[in-house]
Design a protein around this motif. Structure first.
Motif, PDB file in Angstrom:
ATOM      1  N   ILE A   1      36.942  64.528  63.991  1.00 13.75           N
ATOM      2  CA  ILE A   1      36.065  65.212  63.051  1.00 13.75           C
ATOM      3  C   ILE A   1      34.873  64.311  62.773  1.00 13.75           C
ATOM      4  O   ILE A   1      35.026  63.182  62.318  1.00 13.75           O
ATOM      5  CB  ILE A   1      36.800  65.525  61.734  1.00 13.75           C
ATOM      6  N   ARG A   2      33.704  64.820  63.063  1.00 12.63           N
ATOM      7  CA  ARG A   2      32.465  64.078  62.841  1.00 12.63           C
ATOM      8  C   ARG A   2      32.001  64.326  61.416  1.00 12.63           C
ATOM      9  O   ARG A   2      31.942  65.461  60.962  1.00 12.63           O
ATOM     10  CB  ARG A   2      31.421  64.545  63.853  1.00 12.63           C
ATOM     11  N   SER A   3      31.673  63.241  60.709  1.00  7.82           N
ATOM     12  CA  SER A   3      31.139  63.371  59.353  1.00  7.82           C
ATOM     13  C   SER A   3      29.671  63.785  59.416  1.00  7.82           C
ATOM     14  O   SER A   3      29.063  63.824  60.486  1.00  7.82           O
ATOM     15  CB  SER A   3      31.274  62.037  58.603  1.00  7.82           C
ATOM     16  N   ASP A   4      29.094  64.029  58.256  1.00  3.39           N
ATOM     17  CA  ASP A   4      27.674  64.396  58.216  1.00  3.39           C
ATOM     18  C   ASP A   4      26.751  63.185  58.055  1.00  3.39           C
ATOM     19  O   ASP A   4      25.544  63.338  57.928  1.00  3.39           O
ATOM     20  CB  ASP A   4      27.421  65.407  57.094  1.00  3.39           C
ATOM     21  N   LYS A   5      27.321  61.989  58.111  1.00  5.20           N
ATOM     22  CA  LYS A   5      26.515  60.780  57.949  1.00  5.20           C
ATOM     23  C   LYS A   5      25.732  60.503  59.236  1.00  5.20           C
ATOM     24  O   LYS A   5      26.313  60.304  60.289  1.00  5.20           O
ATOM     25  CB  LYS A   5      27.410  59.576  57.633  1.00  5.20           C
ATOM     26  N   PRO A   6      24.402  60.479  59.151  1.00  8.40           N
ATOM     27  CA  PRO A   6      23.614  60.219  60.361  1.00  8.40           C
ATOM     28  C   PRO A   6      23.737  58.758  60.806  1.00  8.40           C
ATOM     29  O   PRO A   6      23.997  57.864  60.004  1.00  8.40           O
ATOM     30  CB  PRO A   6      22.177  60.535  59.944  1.00  8.40           C
ATOM     31  N   PHE A   7      23.560  58.551  62.089  1.00 14.63           N
ATOM     32  CA  PHE A   7      23.505  57.189  62.619  1.00 14.63           C
ATOM     33  C   PHE A   7      22.124  56.622  62.320  1.00 14.63           C
ATOM     34  O   PHE A   7      21.117  57.285  62.559  1.00 14.63           O
ATOM     35  CB  PHE A   7      23.748  57.188  64.131  1.00 14.63           C
ATOM     36  N   VAL A   8      22.083  55.389  61.796  1.00 14.50           N
ATOM     37  CA  VAL A   8      20.791  54.779  61.476  1.00 14.50           C
ATOM     38  C   VAL A   8      20.186  54.067  62.676  1.00 14.50           C
ATOM     39  O   VAL A   8      18.999  53.761  62.682  1.00 14.50           O
ATOM     40  CB  VAL A   8      20.889  53.811  60.270  1.00 14.50           C
ATOM     41  N   SER A   9      21.001  53.798  63.688  1.00 17.75           N
ATOM     42  CA  SER A   9      20.491  53.125  64.885  1.00 17.75           C
ATOM     43  C   SER A   9      21.387  53.455  66.068  1.00 17.75           C
ATOM     44  O   SER A   9      22.522  53.913  65.904  1.00 17.75           O
ATOM     45  CB  SER A   9      20.486  51.602  64.675  1.00 17.75           C
ATOM     46  N   ILE A  10      20.888  53.196  67.249  1.00 17.69           N
ATOM     47  CA  ILE A  10      21.671  53.381  68.473  1.00 17.69           C
ATOM     48  C   ILE A  10      22.844  52.400  68.478  1.00 17.69           C
ATOM     49  O   ILE A  10      23.948  52.743  68.905  1.00 17.69           O
ATOM     50  CB  ILE A  10      20.786  53.203  69.727  1.00 17.69           C
ATOM     51  N   GLN A  11      22.625  51.219  67.942  1.00 19.65           N
ATOM     52  CA  GLN A  11      23.704  50.225  67.869  1.00 19.65           C
ATOM     53  C   GLN A  11      24.852  50.726  66.995  1.00 19.65           C
ATOM     54  O   GLN A  11      26.021  50.530  67.315  1.00 19.65           O
ATOM     55  CB  GLN A  11      23.175  48.878  67.349  1.00 19.65           C
ATOM     56  N   GLU A  12      24.516  51.380  65.885  1.00 18.15           N
ATOM     57  CA  GLU A  12      25.549  51.936  65.017  1.00 18.15           C
ATOM     58  C   GLU A  12      26.307  53.048  65.746  1.00 18.15           C
ATOM     59  O   GLU A  12      27.535  53.128  65.664  1.00 18.15           O
ATOM     60  CB  GLU A  12      24.941  52.466  63.718  1.00 18.15           C
ATOM     61  N   LEU A  13      25.589  53.901  66.470  1.00 19.47           N
ATOM     62  CA  LEU A  13      26.221  54.946  67.268  1.00 19.47           C
ATOM     63  C   LEU A  13      27.199  54.335  68.264  1.00 19.47           C
ATOM     64  O   LEU A  13      28.358  54.735  68.340  1.00 19.47           O
ATOM     65  CB  LEU A  13      25.156  55.759  68.016  1.00 19.47           C
ATOM     66  N   GLU A  14      26.727  53.341  69.017  1.00 19.00           N
ATOM     67  CA  GLU A  14      27.563  52.724  70.056  1.00 19.00           C
ATOM     68  C   GLU A  14      28.803  52.060  69.463  1.00 19.00           C
ATOM     69  O   GLU A  14      29.901  52.201  69.994  1.00 19.00           O
ATOM     70  CB  GLU A  14      26.745  51.737  70.873  1.00 19.00           C
ATOM     71  N   ALA A  15      28.654  51.357  68.346  1.00 16.87           N
ATOM     72  CA  ALA A  15      29.788  50.678  67.721  1.00 16.87           C
ATOM     73  C   ALA A  15      30.792  51.691  67.158  1.00 16.87           C
ATOM     74  O   ALA A  15      32.008  51.530  67.319  1.00 16.87           O
ATOM     75  CB  ALA A  15      29.305  49.751  66.608  1.00 16.87           C
ATOM     76  N   SER A  16      30.296  52.732  66.530  1.00 19.36           N
ATOM     77  CA  SER A  16      31.169  53.739  65.936  1.00 19.36           C
ATOM     78  C   SER A  16      31.954  54.490  67.007  1.00 19.36           C
ATOM     79  O   SER A  16      33.171  54.680  66.891  1.00 19.36           O
ATOM     80  CB  SER A  16      30.337  54.718  65.104  1.00 19.36           C
ATOM     81  N   VAL A  17      31.279  54.909  68.069  1.00 20.83           N
ATOM     82  CA  VAL A  17      31.954  55.648  69.132  1.00 20.83           C
ATOM     83  C   VAL A  17      32.878  54.723  69.922  1.00 20.83           C
ATOM     84  O   VAL A  17      33.954  55.139  70.348  1.00 20.83           O
ATOM     85  CB  VAL A  17      30.944  56.383  70.038  1.00 20.83           C
ATOM     86  N   ALA A  18      32.520  53.459  70.092  1.00 16.76           N
ATOM     87  CA  ALA A  18      33.418  52.506  70.767  1.00 16.76           C
ATOM     88  C   ALA A  18      34.734  52.376  70.000  1.00 16.76           C
ATOM     89  O   ALA A  18      35.819  52.351  70.609  1.00 16.76           O
ATOM     90  CB  ALA A  18      32.746  51.146  70.922  1.00 16.76           C
ATOM     91  N   ALA A  19      34.670  52.325  68.682  1.00 13.85           N
ATOM     92  CA  ALA A  19      35.890  52.252  67.868  1.00 13.85           C
ATOM     93  C   ALA A  19      36.690  53.549  67.998  1.00 13.85           C
ATOM     94  O   ALA A  19      37.928  53.519  68.094  1.00 13.85           O
ATOM     95  CB  ALA A  19      35.528  51.986  66.408  1.00 13.85           C
ATOM     96  N   LEU A  20      36.005  54.682  68.025  1.00 12.79           N
ATOM     97  CA  LEU A  20      36.658  55.973  68.221  1.00 12.79           C
ATOM     98  C   LEU A  20      37.371  56.010  69.568  1.00 12.79           C
ATOM     99  O   LEU A  20      38.538  56.408  69.663  1.00 12.79           O
ATOM    100  CB  LEU A  20      35.623  57.096  68.135  1.00 12.79           C
ATOM    101  N   ILE A  21      36.694  55.585  70.618  1.00 17.12           N
ATOM    102  CA  ILE A  21      37.263  55.565  71.966  1.00 17.12           C
ATOM    103  C   ILE A  21      38.513  54.693  72.011  1.00 17.12           C
ATOM    104  O   ILE A  21      39.532  55.065  72.592  1.00 17.12           O
ATOM    105  CB  ILE A  21      36.209  55.106  72.989  1.00 17.12           C
ATOM    106  N   GLN A  22      38.452  53.546  71.380  1.00 21.36           N
ATOM    107  CA  GLN A  22      39.601  52.634  71.346  1.00 21.36           C
ATOM    108  C   GLN A  22      40.798  53.305  70.658  1.00 21.36           C
ATOM    109  O   GLN A  22      41.930  53.210  71.132  1.00 21.36           O
ATOM    110  CB  GLN A  22      39.228  51.340  70.642  1.00 21.36           C
ATOM    111  N   ALA A  23      40.555  54.000  69.565  1.00 18.50           N
ATOM    112  CA  ALA A  23      41.631  54.701  68.853  1.00 18.50           C
ATOM    113  C   ALA A  23      42.226  55.804  69.731  1.00 18.50           C
ATOM    114  O   ALA A  23      43.450  55.978  69.780  1.00 18.50           O
ATOM    115  CB  ALA A  23      41.110  55.284  67.542  1.00 18.50           C
ATOM    116  N   LEU A  24      41.374  56.539  70.445  1.00 20.73           N
ATOM    117  CA  LEU A  24      41.862  57.608  71.320  1.00 20.73           C
ATOM    118  C   LEU A  24      42.632  57.038  72.514  1.00 20.73           C
ATOM    119  O   LEU A  24      43.658  57.597  72.909  1.00 20.73           O
ATOM    120  CB  LEU A  24      40.695  58.474  71.801  1.00 20.73           C
ATOM    121  N   ASP A  25      42.159  55.941  73.067  1.00 16.92           N
ATOM    122  CA  ASP A  25      42.855  55.295  74.186  1.00 16.92           C
ATOM    123  C   ASP A  25      44.274  54.887  73.790  1.00 16.92           C
ATOM    124  O   ASP A  25      45.205  54.998  74.579  1.00 16.92           O
ATOM    125  CB  ASP A  25      42.100  54.057  74.672  1.00 16.92           C
ATOM    126  N   ALA A  26      44.439  54.427  72.558  1.00 19.30           N
ATOM    127  CA  ALA A  26      45.741  53.953  72.088  1.00 19.30           C
ATOM    128  C   ALA A  26      46.768  55.088  71.980  1.00 19.30           C
ATOM    129  O   ALA A  26      47.972  54.827  71.968  1.00 19.30           O
ATOM    130  CB  ALA A  26      45.582  53.262  70.730  1.00 19.30           C
TER     131      ALA A  26
END
Length: 139
Positions: free
Chosen positions: A32-57
């Motif tokens: 579920i994606r929240s309504d909080k916008p990403f303030v930078s591409i770095q924030e997007l990459e870090a947030s989705v990387a953590a999501l991917i890690q959780a899904l991989d597990a």
């Protein structure tokens, strides 16, 4: 807000942008994606990387994925699109089936465009019940 159909699900991950719920009996993972916008591409990459890690597990091949992106603020600038294009296959890949729940016809068209680009099959709809039926049907 957690949808009523997700009430039996167990939360296994949460950050500012994403929540992951697992419904073991239905072999369904919901992001579920929240309504909080990403303030930078770095924030997007870090947030989705953590999501991917959780899904991989979780062991993706056991589950269908329902990605609820109804709350996402619209954004389609080239830098954001390129970053999301690199991350999306790692986010959505490896599941038995993928469904994407959108809010609007514009969102539907955008996710369909992403699907063609990614080469990953997914069903896109603004009807949650339809997606849940599709995702939980045995093949």
């Amino acid at each position: 807000m957690t949808p009523p159909s997700a009430s039996a699900s167990k939360q296994v991950f949460r950050n500012e942008h994403y929540t992951v719920l697992v419904d073991e009996p239905r072999r369904l993972v919901r992001t579920i994606r929240s309504d909080k916008p990403f303030v930078s591409i770095q924030e997007l990459e870090a947030s989705v990387a953590a999501l991917i890690q959780a899904l991989d597990a979780l062991g993706r091949e056991r589950y269908a994925l329902l990605s609820d992106v109804r709350a996402i603020p619209g954004r389609n600038d080239p830098e954001f699109e390129a970053a999301l294009g690199r991350l999306r296959p790692r986010w959505l890949g490896g599941f038995r089936k993928v469904g994407v729940l959108v809010q609007s016809s514009v969102g539907l068209l955008q996710v369909q465009r992403y699907a063609r680009k990614d080469g990953l099959q997914r069903r896109v709809s603004n009807d949650e019940a339809e997606l849940l039926e599709y995702l939980t049907q045995e093949e």
